[in-house]
Design a protein around this motif. Structure first.
Motif, mmCIF file in Angstrom:
data_model
loop_
_atom_site.group_PDB
_atom_site.id
_atom_site.type_symbol
_atom_site.label_atom_id
_atom_site.label_comp_id
_atom_site.label_asym_id
_atom_site.label_seq_id
_atom_site.Cartn_x
_atom_site.Cartn_y
_atom_site.Cartn_z
ATOM 1 N N ILE A 275 34.287 50.190 47.539
ATOM 2 C CA ILE A 275 35.167 49.504 48.491
ATOM 3 C C ILE A 275 35.678 48.221 47.867
ATOM 4 O O ILE A 275 34.892 47.382 47.410
ATOM 5 C CB ILE A 275 34.420 49.189 49.801
ATOM 6 N N ALA A 276 36.991 48.081 47.834
ATOM 7 C CA ALA A 276 37.631 46.896 47.247
ATOM 8 C C ALA A 276 37.983 45.894 48.346
ATOM 9 O O ALA A 276 38.454 46.284 49.416
ATOM 10 C CB ALA A 276 38.886 47.303 46.483
ATOM 11 N N TYR A 277 37.773 44.624 48.045
ATOM 12 C CA TYR A 277 38.102 43.576 49.012
ATOM 13 C C TYR A 277 39.218 42.713 48.438
ATOM 14 O O TYR A 277 38.986 41.916 47.540
ATOM 15 C CB TYR A 277 36.884 42.700 49.311
ATOM 16 N N ASP A 278 40.425 42.906 48.912
ATOM 17 C CA ASP A 278 41.616 42.090 48.626
ATOM 18 C C ASP A 278 42.887 42.884 48.895
ATOM 19 O O ASP A 278 43.728 42.472 49.661
ATOM 20 C CB ASP A 278 41.680 41.523 47.197
ATOM 21 N N GLY A 279 43.036 44.022 48.196
ATOM 22 C CA GLY A 279 44.214 44.856 48.431
ATOM 23 C C GLY A 279 45.399 44.544 47.546
ATOM 24 O O GLY A 279 46.540 44.709 47.975
ATOM 25 N N VAL A 293 39.649 46.646 51.943
ATOM 26 C CA VAL A 293 39.866 45.631 52.975
ATOM 27 C C VAL A 293 41.084 44.840 52.521
ATOM 28 O O VAL A 293 41.050 44.142 51.515
ATOM 29 C CB VAL A 293 38.649 44.702 53.147
ATOM 30 N N GLN A 294 42.165 45.012 53.262
ATOM 31 C CA GLN A 294 43.472 44.506 52.851
ATOM 32 C C GLN A 294 43.760 43.131 53.429
ATOM 33 O O GLN A 294 43.783 42.946 54.642
ATOM 34 C CB GLN A 294 44.570 45.482 53.312
ATOM 35 N N GLN A 295 43.950 42.150 52.545
ATOM 36 C CA GLN A 295 44.456 40.855 52.984
ATOM 37 C C GLN A 295 45.981 40.936 53.027
ATOM 38 O O GLN A 295 46.599 41.521 52.143
ATOM 39 C CB GLN A 295 43.995 39.748 52.032
ATOM 40 N N ASP A 296 46.573 40.350 54.041
ATOM 41 C CA ASP A 296 48.019 40.447 54.250
ATOM 42 C C ASP A 296 48.705 39.262 53.579
ATOM 43 O O ASP A 296 48.863 38.197 54.164
ATOM 44 C CB ASP A 296 48.331 40.465 55.749
ATOM 45 N N PHE A 297 49.144 39.473 52.339
ATOM 46 C CA PHE A 297 49.725 38.380 51.561
ATOM 47 C C PHE A 297 51.036 37.880 52.158
ATOM 48 O O PHE A 297 51.341 36.685 52.090
ATOM 49 C CB PHE A 297 49.941 38.832 50.111
ATOM 50 N N THR A 298 51.800 38.769 52.757
ATOM 51 C CA THR A 298 53.068 38.361 53.365
ATOM 52 C C THR A 298 52.822 37.412 54.538
ATOM 53 O O THR A 298 53.476 36.367 54.660
ATOM 54 C CB THR A 298 53.857 39.586 53.841
ATOM 55 N N LYS A 299 51.856 37.759 55.395
ATOM 56 C CA LYS A 299 51.554 36.906 56.543
ATOM 57 C C LYS A 299 50.864 35.611 56.109
ATOM 58 O O LYS A 299 51.079 34.558 56.717
ATOM 59 C CB LYS A 299 50.686 37.665 57.548
ATOM 60 N N ILE A 300 50.046 35.691 55.076
ATOM 61 C CA ILE A 300 49.414 34.479 54.545
ATOM 62 C C ILE A 300 50.487 33.507 54.069
ATOM 63 O O ILE A 300 50.476 32.315 54.404
ATOM 64 C CB ILE A 300 48.464 34.825 53.384
ATOM 65 N N ALA A 301 51.428 34.022 53.277
ATOM 66 C CA ALA A 301 52.498 33.171 52.741
ATOM 67 C C ALA A 301 53.354 32.597 53.866
ATOM 68 O O ALA A 301 53.756 31.425 53.821
ATOM 69 C CB ALA A 301 53.358 33.969 51.768
#
Length: 334
Positions: A275-279, A293-301
């Motif tokens: 299982i990868a954590y970041d995406g 586990v997907q971090q949402d880079f678009t929403k973070i930015a």
């Protein structure tokens, strides 16, 4: 070269009126605005963005401090931030603390001297909360705690830990291995407090695994800028925990785990869940579909961009933001 005076002459107005139209400062009639804009189009006049920013007492530049751009998480984050800032008429000045000695202090000096409009800090810092609050300039922290006065944007890592725990319980995991940063980061402020919000997913997951009486081990891979330390940590995990049935780590660690499992003849995912954590895209390059586990880079930015712009505009009501993460399962775990 066409200048502002040429536009003024073409439109039959004063240069100051052209400036008002371009900079959006002060009132001009609709008729005057149309004449100026028409003259600009006919003369192919492009306003000097740098001059416009200086006219407003700004530079239009946001400094971004990351640990290293060699790590795929921070290169992906930087790309998303540059796109977001550009959409807001801002430019990005990047500093990698692993690659530029003293880069953090140089950028803080530039911020104090108004050579930067704002600063995004996404790297670990040795300075305390009083240092950052004393700067009195726009600062946004990403996945870092810089003090109560500094707005922070983070992914919801506690949610990430819960998603991982629910998955492992559902799939019947018996021996879980995690690879991540130094355990000292889990309590660097003392009394269980930390300046590293990312550790919350590990702490949340470990608590849930303890409650379910599932054995788990944690292997340190060094600081995030020590990308060369990840592979040895993964190898050590396989040597010391040959019976593990679930592996969790950053995208890079997870990709190395897939490779190591193949070398040892371990079937992924039948015998071992990885299982990868970041995406980031690295998770897709591992050679096998992985649960992520997907971090949402678009929403973070976007959240960082909103807070940067608000602080530049002297809005003091800027609050922290938690960005939800999602679990993207590979078909074999469903």
């Amino acid at each position: 070269m066409v200048g502002m005076r040429d536009v003024a002459k073409k439109a039959g107005v004063s240069a100051s009126s052209v400036s008002l139209v371009i900079n959006g400062t002060g009132y001009v009639s609709d008729d005057m605005r149309k004449r100026v804009e028409s003259a600009m189009r006919e003369l192919n006049y492009v306003p000097n963005e740098l001059a416009r920013h200086f006219y407003r007492g700004r530079t239009g530049i946001v400094g971004v401090i990351v640990p290293t751009i060699r790590h795929p998480f921070f290169s992906t984050l930087t790309s998303a931030l540059q796109h977001e800032f550009a959409s807001r008429g801002l430019r990005t000045m990047l500093c990698s603390t692993a690659d530029v000695e003293g880069g953090e202090s140089q950028y803080v000096d530039m911020l104090r001297q108004h050579s930067l409009d704002a600063l995004v800090v996404a790297a670990h810092t040795v300075h305390d909360a009083e240092y950052w609050s004393s700067i009195h300039r726009p600062i946004i922290a990403f996945d870092r705690y810089l003090g109560g006065d500094i707005a922070q944007v983070s992914s919801d890592h506690e949610q990430g830990g819960r998603l991982l725990a629910d998955l492992l319980l559902r799939t019947g995991a018996k021996r879980v291995v995690m690879v991540g940063g130094p355990r000292s980061q889990f309590d660097d402020l003392g009394e269980g407090r930390t300046t590293f919000p990312t550790v919350r997913y590990v702490k949340t997951l470990e608590q849930r695994l303890d409650e379910a009486h599932i054995r788990h081990d944690y292997f340190e891979a060094g600081e995030v800028n020590d990308t060369e330390g990840i592979h040895p940590a993964v190898i050590r995990a396989f040597k010391e925990c040959p019976r593990m049935d679930a592996f969790i780590g950053s995208d890079v660690a997870a990709a190395f785990a897939v490779q190591e499992a193949r070398l040892r003849g371990i079937n992924v995912p039948k015998k071992l869940q990885v299982i990868a954590y970041d995406g980031t895209m690295v998770a897709d390059f591992a050679g096998l579909p992985m649960t992520v586990v997907q971090q949402d880079f678009t929403k973070i930015a976007a959240a960082i961009g909103e807070r940067v712009e608000a602080q530049i505009d002297d809005d003091e009501r800027v609050r922290d933001a938690l960005i939800p993460v999602t679990l993207r399962e590979s078909a074999t775990t469903r």
